[in-house]
Design a protein around this motif. Structure first.
Motif: not given
Length: 333
Positions: A47-71
């Motif tokens: 949909g029309p907000l996908a450009g923003f939504g995909k940005q947010a999801l990628l950023g959150m995935k990176i946070w998830e990976e970094e957070t889990n890597a640190k315990g």
């Protein structure tokens, strides 16, 4: 021209995340240490907000990976659980009910942005869940929910902030513009932004000569732009979401709408995909921006942006991240 609303975003987001973590510590029931903290949300992936939504999801995935890597967080791993809200507010109640009743998530986040967060709040209230909204313009103004927090760099007066830069610029012109036309999409964000524009008009002594809304499903914007043009206002402020933002820009260029100032609170024009589509048709438009890079402000997030941009192409998202750092701020608390 860009209006920089990002000056307090980092500290504000840190405070919001601290409140979110506190809610988990003191409100959540005891859980086995081996079980991950499940964070649920809807996000616009189509949909029309996908450009923003995909940005947010990628950023959150990176946070998830970094957070889990640190315990993990609070001694536990974290797990994101998300569904595509299709940029459609009607999907929100079903998505969040499923997240809480079927997926049994511990915490919930709002999607992007106002039009998606507003219908999330009543669901969160019913379940007494803490909720953080992403770029939602005063979505809690009617609910007054005490467990709602907002990530939005607009300060204590969010409704007026989206258009105040336009009025400030107008006030510096000689002669000063005196008349104003307002056109707003009949949806949560646009109504709130337009309400703020009306307050700014009173503050800056401008006379409103046109003030009408149009349905969200509008496809022909020529009659709207012609009506605005007929009002012959010095300043034209549009409060819109991506599809109507693009449609109004195209119609304004076709008709030759040329007020002294044109723009305001047009969501979507910040995205590279729409900038590429519209090109020089964007010249002369004065619109809000929520991210104006500077060395000082970029420094705390430099490593994040390197990771984000390295993965953006493969993920099919804009490499110029503007909203993907919401969860990444947790590691700075």
């Amino acid at each position: 021209r860009a209006m920089n609303m990002n000056s307090n975003a980092t500290w504000f987001s840190r405070i919001v995340w601290l409140a979110f973590t506190a809610a988990l510590l003191f409100a959540a029931p005891p859980t086995k240490a081996a079980e991950p903290i499940k964070i649920g949300f809807g996000m616009a992936l189509t949909g029309p907000l996908a450009g923003f939504g995909k940005q947010a999801l990628l950023g959150m995935k990176i946070w998830e990976e970094e957070t889990n890597a640190k315990g993990g967080l609070l001694g536990r791993q974290v797990k994101l659980v998300s569904y595509d809200d299709q940029s459609n507010p009607s999907t929100i109640p079903g998505i969040y009910t499923k997240l809480m009743e079927v997926d049994k998530v511990d915490l919930i986040l709002g999607g992007y942005a106002t039009n998606m967060v507003a219908p999330t709040i009543p669901v969160a209230m019913q379940k007494k869940k803490t909720l953080i909204g992403l770029f939602a313009l005063d979505a809690n103004s009617e609910f007054h929910y005490d467990k709602y927090f907002s990530v939005l760099p607009t300060g204590p007066t969010p409704k007026t902030s989206f258009t105040e830069g336009v009025f400030q610029a107008a006030a510096k012109q000689n002669p000063k513009p005196t008349t104003l036309a307002l056109a707003a999409e009949d949806a949560e964000f646009s109504r709130n932004a337009c309400e703020g524009a009306r307050e700014n008009a009173k503050k800056y002594g401008m006379k409103i000569v046109y003030d009408k809304s149009y349905p969200p499903n509008t496809t022909d914007f020529t009659p709207i732009v012609r009506a605005v043009q007929a009002a012959n206002a010095d300043v034209v402020i549009i409060c819109s979401y991506p599809l109507s933002s693009v449609g109004i820009v195209l119609a304004a260029n076709e008709i030759g709408l040329k007020p002294k100032i044109f723009g305001g609170a047009m969501v979507g024009l910040q995205a590279t995909v729409f900038k590429n589509k519209l090109g020089p048709k964007l010249n002369g438009i004065m619109n809000y921006e929520t991210w104006v890079p500077s060395d000082k402000m970029l420094a705390p997030a430099a490593d994040f942006f390197k990771k984000y941009q390295a993965r953006a192409g493969a993920e099919g998202v804009d490499p110029l991240a503007t909203i993907g750092r919401r969860c990444d701020l947790a590691k700075e608390v």
